[in-house]
Write an enzyme that holds these catalytic residues in place. Sequence first.
Site, mmCIF file in Angstrom:
data_model
loop_
_atom_site.group_PDB
_atom_site.id
_atom_site.type_symbol
_atom_site.label_atom_id
_atom_site.label_comp_id
_atom_site.label_asym_id
_atom_site.label_seq_id
_atom_site.Cartn_x
_atom_site.Cartn_y
_atom_site.Cartn_z
ATOM 1 N N ALA A 21 0.834 -1.262 -0.134
ATOM 2 C CA ALA A 21 0.055 -0.057 0.052
ATOM 3 C C ALA A 21 0.781 1.382 0.052
ATOM 4 C CB ALA A 21 -0.788 0.087 1.283
ATOM 5 N N GLY A 23 0.617 5.643 0.521
ATOM 6 C CA GLY A 23 -0.181 7.081 0.811
ATOM 7 C C GLY A 23 0.536 8.276 1.345
ATOM 8 N N GLY A 24 0.172 9.128 0.984
ATOM 9 C CA GLY A 24 1.015 10.644 1.602
ATOM 10 C C GLY A 24 2.410 10.274 1.434
ATOM 11 N N LYS A 43 7.832 -0.439 6.446
ATOM 12 C CA LYS A 43 6.983 0.791 6.120
ATOM 13 C C LYS A 43 8.149 2.237 5.753
ATOM 14 C CE LYS A 43 3.631 4.189 7.931
ATOM 15 N NZ LYS A 43 2.896 4.366 9.147
ATOM 16 N N ASP A 134 -5.294 7.994 16.575
ATOM 17 C CA ASP A 134 -5.985 7.807 14.937
ATOM 18 C C ASP A 134 -6.611 6.556 14.880
ATOM 19 O OD1 ASP A 134 -6.288 8.462 12.678
ATOM 20 O OD2 ASP A 134 -4.292 7.858 11.563
#
Length: 426
Positions: A21, A23-24, A43, A134
């Site tokens: 994945a 994102g950002g 990550k 979050d």
Amino acid sequence: MHQHEPGDVLARRYVLLERIASGGTSVLWRARDTALERLVAVKVLQEERELARREARTTARLEHPDAIEVYDYGETVTARGRVAAYVVMRLLDGVPLAERLSAGPLPWREAAATAARIARVLEAAHRQGIVHRDVSAENVLLTGSGPKLLDFGIAAPIGDPDDQRGTPPYVSPERLAGAPVHPAVDVYALGVLLFEMVTGAPPYPETTWEELEGARRTRPCPRAAGVPGELAALCQRCLDPSPARRPTAGDVALRLAAALRRAAVRRRLRYGLAVLALAPVAGTALWLGPRAAEQPPLDPGAAEQAPHVPVGPSSAVAEPQPQETAAGLPAAAPLVSSSPRYSFAARPLPHALDRFHDELSAGAAAGRIRADAALDLRQTMAHVTSRGGVAEVRRKLGDRLREGAVEPGLRGDLDALLAEIAAALG
């Protein structure tokens, strides 16, 4: 533009295999740890290196089976000469809760069980002075062993005045007003998550801070419909505008567990009463059956002369035939069995078996397991008389997961029930 490609090696140890994945400013990779010969998740953050370092340190401090495990942290220079931070984590296979909810709300029992597991992670974090900040459907992963809470990237210590807010629909009113970080922030987000799981949408689905603030000013928080009153009331308490009136994460977990236990007791009681009501009729029919075939039909006028036949506890009991559900599958297996190990007079089947069949039926009706897979598991379970038989059902369940015929979350629930049944078999 991505700074890494498949085949790149970080720290002369982690071989990047494929992007999971992105994102950002971050990309999540499936990778191989060549030192320990295992697959991991890596990550990589091209920016916000301090954020990556804080996530690694925070998550590494948190010891809970439903929080993702962090193995390593480091920094590397990309092919373009930029410094990137990376966090190495346990690789989990599963479905994001947000993706599951795109197909509609969850059955309330599944939603309550999921929320209870997440509440326990938050309770552990709060005990260590950590606030996640979050909690959202995107950050909950449904795996074969249950839900996992991910991404402690913006976690902060209690009392931190930092203005990082998280995802708009899950952010508490006091955070919009600039209040310091507090555990009640996570409890509010957990209330939003529970509301979303049982209704299909958050109570305030607005996606910008301005819209969210305006919505809260102009309309009261809705009440979750179609669920037990105690669950709806708990959800309302988590969403209370005043953080002081919200329960703790530990209290939420306890109340959800209690609601699930009470529901299970009520369901078993209803089912047990139905079985007890049918048992004498079935026993009488079986007791009389062979003898009726040997005797000539009684004269109607002699009915009053017919002897009374008592049916006592030692009478054999016929196994009721399974009925079909609305999903076209056999109904839950009865609590009596023709197996000598589970005869009605000897001992009842474990309650977990009843719940196993209920979960199969509910899962098939909700599209969480293919009908043919549910039927196969039900038929295999009908012949189980030993722990080895349970192991065979668990093996089939794993095969069905790999085929994509059953959702990971349902597989986890069924696997837990099979463990209870195996324990009952001794």
